[in-house]
Enzyme design. Structure first.
Site, PDB file in Angstrom:
ATOM      1  N   TYR B 142     -47.274  16.600 -64.302  1.00 37.58           N
ATOM      2  CA  TYR B 142     -46.555  15.582 -65.082  1.00 37.58           C
ATOM      3  C   TYR B 142     -46.447  16.164 -66.485  1.00 37.58           C
ATOM      4  O   TYR B 142     -46.768  15.505 -67.465  1.00 37.58           O
ATOM      5  CB  TYR B 142     -47.446  14.329 -65.055  1.00 37.58           C
ATOM      6  N   HIS B 147     -40.648  13.204 -70.227  1.00 40.06           N
ATOM      7  CA  HIS B 147     -40.597  12.458 -68.962  1.00 40.06           C
ATOM      8  C   HIS B 147     -41.657  11.354 -68.960  1.00 40.06           C
ATOM      9  O   HIS B 147     -41.369  10.204 -68.632  1.00 40.06           O
ATOM     10  CB  HIS B 147     -40.805  13.409 -67.788  1.00 40.06           C
ATOM     11  N   ARG B 156     -44.039   0.255 -69.620  1.00 36.97           N
ATOM     12  CA  ARG B 156     -45.002  -0.272 -70.598  1.00 36.97           C
ATOM     13  C   ARG B 156     -44.410  -0.096 -71.986  1.00 36.97           C
ATOM     14  O   ARG B 156     -44.836   0.777 -72.753  1.00 36.97           O
ATOM     15  CB  ARG B 156     -46.329   0.506 -70.542  1.00 36.97           C
ATOM     16  N   GLU B 211     -36.141  14.425 -58.602  1.00 40.83           N
ATOM     17  CA  GLU B 211     -36.823  14.900 -59.805  1.00 40.83           C
ATOM     18  C   GLU B 211     -36.648  16.412 -59.863  1.00 40.83           C
ATOM     19  O   GLU B 211     -37.001  17.128 -58.934  1.00 40.83           O
ATOM     20  CB  GLU B 211     -38.309  14.532 -59.802  1.00 40.83           C
ATOM     21  N   GLU B 213     -37.689  19.875 -60.863  1.00 40.92           N
ATOM     22  CA  GLU B 213     -38.989  20.474 -61.193  1.00 40.92           C
ATOM     23  C   GLU B 213     -38.969  21.979 -60.954  1.00 40.92           C
ATOM     24  O   GLU B 213     -38.101  22.504 -60.258  1.00 40.92           O
ATOM     25  CB  GLU B 213     -40.102  19.850 -60.341  1.00 40.92           C
ATOM     26  N   ARG B 249     -37.863   4.912 -56.039  1.00 42.88           N
ATOM     27  CA  ARG B 249     -38.464   4.253 -57.205  1.00 42.88           C
ATOM     28  C   ARG B 249     -38.972   2.853 -56.914  1.00 42.88           C
ATOM     29  O   ARG B 249     -39.926   2.394 -57.531  1.00 42.88           O
ATOM     30  CB  ARG B 249     -37.463   4.213 -58.353  1.00 42.88           C
ATOM     31  N   TYR B 256     -47.854   1.946 -56.442  1.00 42.42           N
ATOM     32  CA  TYR B 256     -48.561   3.034 -57.132  1.00 42.42           C
ATOM     33  C   TYR B 256     -49.844   2.635 -57.846  1.00 42.42           C
ATOM     34  O   TYR B 256     -50.617   3.520 -58.239  1.00 42.42           O
ATOM     35  CB  TYR B 256     -47.626   3.773 -58.089  1.00 42.42           C
ATOM     36  N   LYS B 265     -42.930   9.099 -52.472  1.00 39.97           N
ATOM     37  CA  LYS B 265     -42.681  10.534 -52.647  1.00 39.97           C
ATOM     38  C   LYS B 265     -42.805  11.321 -51.348  1.00 39.97           C
ATOM     39  O   LYS B 265     -42.179  12.376 -51.210  1.00 39.97           O
ATOM     40  CB  LYS B 265     -43.728  11.127 -53.612  1.00 39.97           C
ATOM     41  N   THR B 269     -39.981  16.706 -49.951  1.00 44.36           N
ATOM     42  CA  THR B 269     -39.924  17.477 -51.191  1.00 44.36           C
ATOM     43  C   THR B 269     -39.179  18.763 -50.838  1.00 44.36           C
ATOM     44  O   THR B 269     -39.549  19.437 -49.878  1.00 44.36           O
ATOM     45  CB  THR B 269     -41.348  17.818 -51.690  1.00 44.36           C
ATOM     46  N   THR B 372     -41.308  16.403 -63.389  1.00 42.65           N
ATOM     47  CA  THR B 372     -39.922  16.365 -63.842  1.00 42.65           C
ATOM     48  C   THR B 372     -39.757  17.058 -65.185  1.00 42.65           C
ATOM     49  O   THR B 372     -40.488  16.774 -66.125  1.00 42.65           O
ATOM     50  CB  THR B 372     -39.467  14.904 -63.986  1.00 42.65           C
ATOM     51  N   GLU B 386     -34.366   8.178 -65.414  1.00 45.49           N
ATOM     52  CA  GLU B 386     -34.328   8.403 -66.866  1.00 45.49           C
ATOM     53  C   GLU B 386     -32.884   8.492 -67.362  1.00 45.49           C
ATOM     54  O   GLU B 386     -32.536   7.941 -68.393  1.00 45.49           O
ATOM     55  CB  GLU B 386     -35.049   9.709 -67.217  1.00 45.49           C
TER      56      GLU B 386
END
Lengths: 441, 441
Positions: B142, B147, B156, B211, B213, B249, B256, B265, B269, B372, B386
């Protein structure tokens, strides 16, 4: 419940005397599979625990006792891990279990053939046991509502149980590479922690803990994109073992938001060496835990009549600690807790149906751990953080030593067994691990 | 920086013409490794991308062009995945790279030997590429502070970046079994979601996302209990690929807490098939991202002078979408974002030092994804959640279609490359995946 297969008859006896002792974990009704190396050899072989002996499956093949089995089954029996065996169809596994039972039976073909017997069994004390499967994927669930509530009460007193808990079988991916077999020393990990408003620091964990869990090994897997319906989920379970999901609570507390546990867990996970096959557990199946009147019903993808009726497992679990001082004084381990696997909020079938509901593929030998098994009483809490309420109510061991968390030299010993009136008690053996001191920073 | 090895000389040319095209991802300076199956064959082989061709490493061996290498290296080259190669010492990997470079060089021993050339290369269009390594353990970090701040702002608003972020390289264990290679269709997953205060329901995700990556493959691993110091961490990186960490999402948001991402997830991948070795990336090493004046310094176990001086990588990343309608109209993919890998808050060496700081063992072929890659500007945000700010600012594709999240038929295409004045541009190829409709419930 359908009629019991003859491998489960309580009257069945073995020509291995110790298997007929009512206190053994491994009577002939159990026949758990594992992988062992005979002392002085480098050769990893599939074995079956029987009393205080191990039956060498390759020796059973060489003696012609498994000749009725499909060659594919025999090939899987010659591997150095159980994954290939685990991936066989249920009917093949049943044939194998039946053939091994007959071979070891006091009424079987070699019951009076001491020479063949001597080629087949070795004393368990003369073998080293290995991790039974090469675990490619390890998932750890959180299936005890008491555990979730206890942890939540410590970290979020106003809101102990999160709103998703009664709907979603919560789980996360664990670290597969650091799974070790019972008896492997576990070094106290280093890590980053933070004490109050001080800047974080790096050093040995001060809050090393165990978690008492039950592990399910995946049998045949599912293809990616194809989910397993709850009605079929039991067929995807090969069998069960004991798990200690070691946890460094201070590392975990500082790192876990927002992506969950990582280094607080990934230093080691210990599994017991013997895998008790689902087919040995039929007599101990019980209804799933009853939900409280105000709990929601499981969503349809998590509900089946059969799972509600017999998706539980009447398994008793206990965890003990043997400190360095106790070991030196030849004291017995001190029992810290005793609990019931059937206190879990979610059944194993629900965990599998949920895990695959998005198309995630399971593979033979994958490990699904239950999460800490905690019950409603204090002495059924399956971790020290719960048992000592975050260290505020330390335990006093039989040696008089006090424990908030684990000390160097402590050995954690997990045992589990199933018993039921009219059936032989069967056990899961032991899941042990001793804490070694941390490395210097 | 030390003198460049001759494999990286910008003047080096190949007898494969397409490798000398300045637009190719795969000039002779790159030489990424992968695993391919020639159409009509079942045989998985190690290959090297060179222009629009693949050099068959087994054919290089058969032609005697790798005779100078150690037999262990040649054995590893004959495997059907790169894991064994990845586990070799760095010096062996350098010898292999040098020998392949010489074999493909316009100045090399077969530069004028058309018959041998024809046995060595096949058009990439005639091959199917496989997942390059059997990934036993997949960790997703992360590492982009932008991100983390973007996601935090949505969930939050008062406290977007959690207090641990600037101290701890946050990561979690991802699902290894569902890693697929570029080109594999990704079925829209089913899952449990909750809309406001309604009871949860089970059905297809309505918020399917990608995402963007970067993945690092682990070279040699470390033993359990022995950590990798940051000074040595670069030696544990074999090379890099592109990763799409597909995310649902709505499933993720509901599941989560408290244990992190799971089914949101684990359905898939995607990785790119070519692994660009660390030794090819030497010219593009740059200083680590500079921390802001009020950011804390990394703790000593995450700090080395060398890592700060050259632990960054000047790599450009872009993600595009090709919708079903665009495909039918033969339109080009629409670029959704372009970003820089060096915007990451943590270097790859820091991720490895942290990951192993508790003694967790890494294995050759393990995959460490960056998380990400998002930069400070809107058009450098590496996920749709995002980029469209949780769907509140939908994108308009070049076809006029609007996208808050991915639609069935959308193909996501990730590309990455390194360029620097005075050096050949090298690319990572593509990481593609098309969304297939969900199964019926």
């Amino acid at each position: 419940m359908t009629a019991l297969p003859r491998t489960l008859s309580p009257d069945l006896r073995s020509w291995v005397d110790s298997a007929n002792d009512p206190r053994t974990d491994f009577p002939i009704q159990n026949l758990p599979l594992g992988v062992f190396v005979h002392h002085g050899s480098d050769d990893a072989r599939v074995g079956v625990a029987i009393g205080d002996q191990i039956a060498d499956v390759r020796a059973l093949i060489d003696a012609g006792l498994l000749d009725a089995l499909d060659p594919r089954v025999l090939d899987a029996c010659k591997a150095t891990r159980l994954n290939a065996l685990m991936g066989l169809e249920r009917s093949s596994l049943r044939s194998l279990r039946l053939a091994v039972s007959d071979a070891l039976s006091a009424e079987g073909p070699i019951a009076r053939d001491a020479a063949t017997q001597a080629r087949i069994v070795i004393p368990a004390a003369e073998a080293r046991l290995l991790t039974p499967a090469a675990v490619e994927n390890y998932t750890d669930f959180y299936a005890s509502i008491e555990h979730a509530t206890n942890l939540g009460s410590m970290f979020r007193p106003d809101n102990p149980l999160l709103p998703n808990y009664k709907w979603v079988p919560i789980g996360y991916h664990g670290r597969a590479s650091s799974i070790v077999v019972s008896g492997t020393e576990v070094k106290r990990p280093l890590g980053q922690t933070r004490d109050g408003e001080q800047p974080p620091s790096f050093g040995p964990t001060a809050r090393l803990d165990y978690e008492l869990e039950v592990g399910a090994f995946v049998a045949r897997g599912n293809r990616q994109g194809e989910r397993v319906r709850i009605e079929d989920a039991e067929d995807y379970v090969f069998g069960f073992c004991l798990v200690n999901d070691w946890s460094a609570r201070d590392i975990q507390a500082w790192e876990y938001q927002p992506l969950g546990p990582f280094l607080g867990k990934s230093f080691a996970t210990t599994v017991s060496p013997w895998v008790v096959m689902s087919d040995a557990l039929v007599p101990y199946r019980v209804p799933a835990r009853r939900r409280a009147a105000d709990d929601p019903a499981p969503l349809p993808y998590l509900f089946s009549e059969r799972d509600q009726a017999e998706g539980g497992l009447a398994m008793v679990l206990e965890v003990s600690i043997l400190s360095q001082r106790m070991r030196e004084s030849r004291m017995d381990p001190y029992r810290v807790s005793i609990g019931a696997f059937n206190d879990m909020y979610w059944t194993t079938a629900q965990l599998i149906a949920h895990h695959t509901s998005n198309g995630c593929n399971l593979r033979p030998g994958d490990l699904l751990a239950s999460g800490t098994v905690s019950g409603p009483t204090k002495d059924s809490r399956g971790s020290l953080i719960e048992r000592t309420w975050r260290g505020s109510e330390p335990l006093t061991l039989s040696s008089g030593e006090s424990r908030a968390f684990l000390a160097d030299g402590d050995e954690v010993i997990i045992r589990g067994w199933c018993e039921r009136q009219g059936h032989r008690r069967i056990g899961f053996g032991e899941c042990r691990g001793r804490v070694a001191p941390a490395d210097a920073i």
